[in-house]
Design a protein around this motif. Structure first.
Motif, PDB file in Angstrom:
ATOM      1  N   SER A 180       0.818  -1.211   0.000  1.00  0.00           N
ATOM      2  CA  SER A 180       0.000   0.000   0.000  1.00  0.00           C
ATOM      3  C   SER A 180       0.854   1.264   0.000  1.00  0.00           C
ATOM      4  O   SER A 180       0.465   2.295  -0.547  1.00  0.00           O
ATOM      5  CB  SER A 180      -0.946   0.000   1.204  1.00  0.00           C
ATOM      6  N   SER A 181       2.042   1.190   0.611  1.00  0.00           N
ATOM      7  CA  SER A 181       2.921   2.356   0.708  1.00  0.00           C
ATOM      8  C   SER A 181       3.449   2.804  -0.645  1.00  0.00           C
ATOM      9  O   SER A 181       3.804   3.974  -0.820  1.00  0.00           O
ATOM     10  CB  SER A 181       4.099   2.050   1.642  1.00  0.00           C
ATOM     11  N   ASN A 239      -0.728   2.367  -3.484  1.00  0.00           N
ATOM     12  CA  ASN A 239      -2.004   3.047  -3.250  1.00  0.00           C
ATOM     13  C   ASN A 239      -1.938   4.524  -3.610  1.00  0.00           C
ATOM     14  O   ASN A 239      -0.856   5.099  -3.769  1.00  0.00           O
ATOM     15  CB  ASN A 239      -2.402   2.915  -1.769  1.00  0.00           C
ATOM     16  N   ARG A 267      -1.599   8.193  -2.801  1.00  0.00           N
ATOM     17  CA  ARG A 267      -0.797   8.691  -1.691  1.00  0.00           C
ATOM     18  C   ARG A 267      -0.195  10.060  -2.009  1.00  0.00           C
ATOM     19  O   ARG A 267      -0.166  10.476  -3.176  1.00  0.00           O
ATOM     20  CB  ARG A 267       0.343   7.704  -1.371  1.00  0.00           C
ATOM     21  N   THR A 286       3.477  12.251  -0.925  1.00  0.00           N
ATOM     22  CA  THR A 286       4.781  12.180  -0.272  1.00  0.00           C
ATOM     23  C   THR A 286       5.277  13.599  -0.027  1.00  0.00           C
ATOM     24  O   THR A 286       5.310  14.405  -0.954  1.00  0.00           O
ATOM     25  CB  THR A 286       5.804  11.421  -1.144  1.00  0.00           C
ATOM     26  N   ARG A 319       4.246  10.318   4.549  1.00  0.00           N
ATOM     27  CA  ARG A 319       3.438   9.884   3.410  1.00  0.00           C
ATOM     28  C   ARG A 319       2.012   9.576   3.846  1.00  0.00           C
ATOM     29  O   ARG A 319       1.781   8.749   4.734  1.00  0.00           O
ATOM     30  CB  ARG A 319       4.081   8.653   2.767  1.00  0.00           C
ATOM     31  N   GLN A 320       1.044  10.256   3.234  1.00  0.00           N
ATOM     32  CA  GLN A 320      -0.370   9.932   3.419  1.00  0.00           C
ATOM     33  C   GLN A 320      -0.715   8.787   2.470  1.00  0.00           C
ATOM     34  O   GLN A 320      -0.381   8.843   1.290  1.00  0.00           O
ATOM     35  CB  GLN A 320      -1.263  11.118   3.078  1.00  0.00           C
ATOM     36  N   ILE A 321      -1.420   7.778   2.971  1.00  0.00           N
ATOM     37  CA  ILE A 321      -1.766   6.622   2.139  1.00  0.00           C
ATOM     38  C   ILE A 321      -3.259   6.339   2.247  1.00  0.00           C
ATOM     39  O   ILE A 321      -3.788   6.153   3.346  1.00  0.00           O
ATOM     40  CB  ILE A 321      -0.977   5.372   2.568  1.00  0.00           C
ATOM     41  N   SER A 369      -7.068   5.482   7.366  1.00  0.00           N
ATOM     42  CA  SER A 369      -6.015   5.014   6.485  1.00  0.00           C
ATOM     43  C   SER A 369      -4.701   4.928   7.242  1.00  0.00           C
ATOM     44  O   SER A 369      -4.685   4.481   8.375  1.00  0.00           O
ATOM     45  CB  SER A 369      -5.876   5.905   5.256  1.00  0.00           C
TER      46      SER A 369
END
Length: 219
Positions: free
Chosen positions: A133-134, A137, A139, A141, A155-157, A188
Motif C-alpha cells: 500500500s505504501s 495506493n 498517496r 509524499t 506519506r499519506q496513504i 487510512s
C-alpha cells in the motif's frame, strides 16, 4: 472541539438524506410508531458516528527541532528499517501509523521546516496494512527539512475505504511543527521515514496522538 472543514458538506448532505428517510417512513407507515422510533434512533447513531469522525480537537504543540511528532492519531503498526525508493533512495527507519474510522483524521507535520519535496500519486486502494500500500495506493509524499538540515519524509496513504486524501501545502512552504497539512477521510495510514541514527521513542501497537506523541529523537 470543532468540526473539520472537510466534513461540513458531507454532514449537510447526510442530514438531508436522513431527514428524507425519516419523512418517508412517517409518510408511508403513519401508524407504525415503532418504525418511526427505530428509524430516528438509527439516524441519530449514524449521524453522530460520522460527526465524531470529522472532529478537530484543538491541541497545544510543544515545539522541539530534535523531536519527531506523530503526524496523526492512531496505532503504530510498523517500526523497521527499509529502503525508501521515491526520494531518499536509501535505507531509512520507517514508522507507520494506522488510523481507524474512530480516530481523528487530521494530518500534522512531524517536524517544522521547509517543504523540499511534495508529490501526489494516483494509485490503488489496497487495505492500508497491505505491504504494497505504501508504494501502490493513492498517496502523497512530503519531505520537510528542519532547521538543522535533517530531512524527514511523511506519506499519506489511502486505503480500501479511505479514498479521499486532502492536502494544504506545496513545495517551498514553511511549516510549523505539528501544523495541520492534510486530512484523510474515513481511515487510512501515514508513514514516516527517518535517518538511521534517529532514536525511536514508540513501540509497536502503541496508540498515538497527532502533534503530541513523540515518535523519535533526531541526532
Amino acid at each position: 472541539m470543532t468540526i473539520h472543514k472537510e466534513g461540513l458538506k458531507i454532514l449537510f448532505i447526510l442530514l438531508a438524506v436522513l431527514f428524507a428517510i425519516n419523512y418517508a417512513v412517517k409518510y408511508y407507515f403513519p401508524e407504525v410508531e415503532l418504525a418511526h422510533q427505530l428509524t430516528l434512533i438509527a439516524s441519530l447513531i449514524v449521524y453522530l458516528l460520522v460527526l465524531q469522525f470529522f472532529r478537530n480537537p484543538s491541541i497545544q504543540i510543544e515545539l522541539d527541532d530534535k523531536l519527531v511528532l506523530a503526524p496523526a492519531e492512531g496505532k503504530v503498526v510498523v517500526i523497521e528499517n527499509t529502503v525508501e525508493g521515491e526520494y531518499f533512495k536509501d535505507e531509512r527507519k520507517q514508522i507507520s501509523i494506522f488510523m481507524s474510522p474512530l480516530n481523528v483524521h487530521v494530518c500534522r507535520t512531524p517536524v517544522g521546516g521547509i517543504v523540499k519535496y511534495f508529490k501526489y500519486h494516483a494509485g490503488k486502494y489496497l487495505v492500508a496494512w497491505h505491504p504494497k500500500s505504501s508504494t501502490e495506493n493513492e498517496r502523497t509524499t512530503m519531505v520537510i527539512q528542519n532547521p538543522s538540515g535533517t530531512e524527514v519524509l511523511v506519506r499519506q496513504i489511502a486505503g480500501a475505504v479511505a479514498r479521499r486524501i486532502k492536502w494544504y501545502t506545496k513545495e517551498n512552504d514553511k511549516l510549523v511543527q505539528g501544523q495541520e497539512y492534510g486530512f484523510i477521510k474515513f481511515g487510512s495510514r501515514l508513514d514516516v521515514f527517518l535517518p538511521l541514527d534517529a532514536e525511536i521513542k514508540v513501540s509497536l501497537d502503541q496508540k498515538t496522538k497527532g502533534g503530541k506523541t513523540i515518535l523519535a529523537e533526531l541526532k
